[in-house]
Design an enzyme around this catalytic site. Structure first.
Site, PDB file in Angstrom:
ATOM      1  N   LYS A  78       1.086  -1.399  -0.225  1.00 49.64           N
ATOM      2  CA  LYS A  78       0.040   0.350   0.009  1.00 49.64           C
ATOM      3  C   LYS A  78       1.139   1.483   0.046  1.00 49.64           C
ATOM      4  O   LYS A  78       0.966   2.047  -1.095  1.00 49.64           O
ATOM      5  CB  LYS A  78      -0.951  -0.116   0.942  1.00 49.64           C
ATOM      6  CG  LYS A  78      -2.339  -1.006   1.125  1.00 49.64           C
ATOM      7  CD  LYS A  78      -2.481  -1.055   2.026  1.00 49.64           C
ATOM      8  CE  LYS A  78      -4.015  -2.256   2.566  1.00 49.64           C
ATOM      9  NZ  LYS A  78      -4.395  -1.925   3.585  1.00 49.64           N
TER      10      LYS A  78
ATOM     11  N   ASN B  63      -4.477   1.978  -1.681  1.00 46.40           N
ATOM     12  CA  ASN B  63      -5.197   0.921  -1.142  1.00 46.40           C
ATOM     13  C   ASN B  63      -6.119   0.587  -2.921  1.00 46.40           C
ATOM     14  O   ASN B  63      -6.730  -1.078  -3.402  1.00 46.40           O
ATOM     15  CB  ASN B  63      -6.072   0.016   0.126  1.00 46.40           C
ATOM     16  CG  ASN B  63      -7.522   0.521  -0.184  1.00 46.40           C
ATOM     17  OD1 ASN B  63      -7.814   1.930  -0.509  1.00 46.40           O
ATOM     18  ND2 ASN B  63      -8.496  -0.209   0.610  1.00 46.40           N
TER      19      ASN B  63
ATOM     20  N   ASP C 163      -9.764   2.452   2.829  1.00 47.65           N
ATOM     21  CA  ASP C 163      -9.715   2.203   4.124  1.00 47.65           C
ATOM     22  C   ASP C 163      -9.802   3.187   4.933  1.00 47.65           C
ATOM     23  O   ASP C 163     -10.355   3.026   5.657  1.00 47.65           O
ATOM     24  CB  ASP C 163      -8.134   1.300   3.883  1.00 47.65           C
ATOM     25  CG  ASP C 163      -7.611  -0.158   3.674  1.00 47.65           C
ATOM     26  OD1 ASP C 163      -8.159  -0.591   3.368  1.00 47.65           O
ATOM     27  OD2 ASP C 163      -6.733   0.128   3.637  1.00 47.65           O
TER      28      ASP C 163
ATOM     29  N   ASP D 183       5.167   1.277  16.429  1.00 49.85           N
ATOM     30  CA  ASP D 183       5.463   0.395  16.309  1.00 49.85           C
ATOM     31  C   ASP D 183       6.942  -0.011  15.851  1.00 49.85           C
ATOM     32  O   ASP D 183       7.451   0.794  16.390  1.00 49.85           O
ATOM     33  CB  ASP D 183       5.426   1.213  14.525  1.00 49.85           C
ATOM     34  CG  ASP D 183       5.412   0.051  13.273  1.00 49.85           C
ATOM     35  OD1 ASP D 183       7.056  -0.707  12.961  1.00 49.85           O
ATOM     36  OD2 ASP D 183       4.400  -0.202  12.529  1.00 49.85           O
TER      37      ASP D 183
ATOM     38  N   PRO E  68      -0.454  -7.399  11.208  1.00 48.53           N
ATOM     39  CA  PRO E  68      -0.867  -8.159  10.158  1.00 48.53           C
ATOM     40  C   PRO E  68      -1.018  -9.709  11.529  1.00 48.53           C
ATOM     41  O   PRO E  68      -1.721 -10.787  11.037  1.00 48.53           O
ATOM     42  CB  PRO E  68       0.266  -9.027   9.392  1.00 48.53           C
ATOM     43  CG  PRO E  68       1.334  -7.912   9.105  1.00 48.53           C
ATOM     44  CD  PRO E  68       1.212  -6.899  10.674  1.00 48.53           C
TER      45      PRO E  68
ATOM     46  N   GLY F 163      -2.438 -11.746  14.783  1.00 53.32           N
ATOM     47  CA  GLY F 163      -3.402 -12.534  13.747  1.00 53.32           C
ATOM     48  C   GLY F 163      -4.356 -13.107  12.816  1.00 53.32           C
ATOM     49  O   GLY F 163      -4.720 -13.812  12.746  1.00 53.32           O
TER      50      GLY F 163
ATOM     51  N   GLN G 173     -15.095  -0.708   2.814  1.00 53.92           N
ATOM     52  CA  GLN G 173     -13.635  -0.439   1.986  1.00 53.92           C
ATOM     53  C   GLN G 173     -14.126  -1.313   0.569  1.00 53.92           C
ATOM     54  O   GLN G 173     -13.721  -0.482  -0.550  1.00 53.92           O
ATOM     55  CB  GLN G 173     -12.076  -0.673   2.534  1.00 53.92           C
ATOM     56  CG  GLN G 173     -11.758  -1.987   2.257  1.00 53.92           C
ATOM     57  CD  GLN G 173     -11.523  -2.877   1.032  1.00 53.92           C
ATOM     58  OE1 GLN G 173     -11.429  -2.095   0.357  1.00 53.92           O
ATOM     59  NE2 GLN G 173     -11.538  -3.693   1.198  1.00 53.92           N
TER      60      GLN G 173
END
Length: 274
Positions: free
Chosen positions: A67, A88, A103, A151, A194, A196, A249
């Site tokens: 993206k 996206n 999104d 992050d 990501p 999960g 989305q």
């Protein structure tokens, strides 16, 4: 109309089912192909997109991990905040490639449906990549009280902070040592990593940190009830699933591809949320 999805680990997506269903409902012959592949860099993604345009595709969705790369490839961006930095959805037009980020708009629709009339409040956002950026700007558009960004990629979170502040959003970075206290003090929790996903299982937030917050959102939707959302539900939080983001989305993307206004209930009948 030829459409598609470019990404990695996308074989369990329902995007193909959603777009072909909507094509049937609105009188269009739609095909939707999955391009599940590893592309080494931005030029490789650009080459693929240009090739798809030459092959007669109307447009494609772009998902993890491409993206952010898509942002610099398009010749025009529409209906997307200037500093968002990730796309996206792209369409191929005579003048080049036009992109948008559904999104961002889709998250706004999903949040308003789940939490009508309620401000998001103080939100801890984990993950500042493509989908994290879109959700952050979506939360800013919802006038969230404050966004706390975390992050493990320091450059990624610093860039998102700068871009949000440039747009007037209230946001700050969270140091690793302060993460647990910050999570406990927030109203909303967002997993935009990501973790999960069926290909990267795990728990995005430790169960002992949940409780006292008001709502939780997980961008992952395969599976829909991730370990994080299961624990959040047990702790009494209101849930917004990744399926709701996927649905909204996708509606926005179909409208971008076709110019047709979609009834959300028609779209919902075409895909499964289990």
């Amino acid at each position: 109309m030829k459409l598609g999805l470019v990404g990695q680990h996308i074989q369990k997506t329902q995007s193909n089912r959603l777009h072909t269903w909507l094509g049937q409902q609105y009188g269009l012959d739609v095909s939707y192909e999955l391009f599940d592949m590893v592309l080494d860099d931005t030029p490789a993604l650009a080459a693929l997109l240009h090739r798809l345009g030459e092959q007669g595709y109307r447009g494609v969705n772009v998902t993890h991990p491409y993206k952010v790369k898509a942002w610099d490839i398009v010749t025009e961006r529409r209906n997307t905040p200037a500093g968002l930095g990730a796309l996206n959805t792209v369409v191929f037009e005579a003048g080049g490639i036009v992109g948008t980020n559904t999104d961002c708009s889709g998250f706004g629709r999903a949040y308003r449906a789940a939490q009508p009339g309620q401000n998001p409040g103080r939100v801890f956002l984990k993950g500042t990549g493509g989908v994290g950026r879109a959700i952050a700007f979506g939360l800013a558009a919802l006038d969230a009280e404050h966004l706390y960004l975390y992050d493990e990629q320091a450059a990624s979170q610093a860039q998102l902070l700068a871009d949000l502040q440039a747009c007037g959003a209230r946001a700050s970075l969270v140091a690793k040592a302060d993460v647990e206290d910050c999570i406990r003090g927030c109203d909303g929790l967002v997993n935009a990593t990501p973790v999960g996903h069926y290909s990267t299982p795990g728990l995005a937030f430790a169960a002992e940190l949940l409780g006292g917050q008001r709502w939780a959102f997980d961008a992952v939707y395969t599976p829909i009830m991730t370990e994080f959302l299961q624990q959040a539900e047990r702790a009494g939080l209101s849930l917004i699933t990744g399926f709701e983001l996927f649905l909204h989305q996708g509606i926005d993307a179909f409208e971008f591809f076709t110019g047709i206004k979609v009834d959300p209930e028609v779209a919902r009948r075409g895909v499964s949320n289990v």
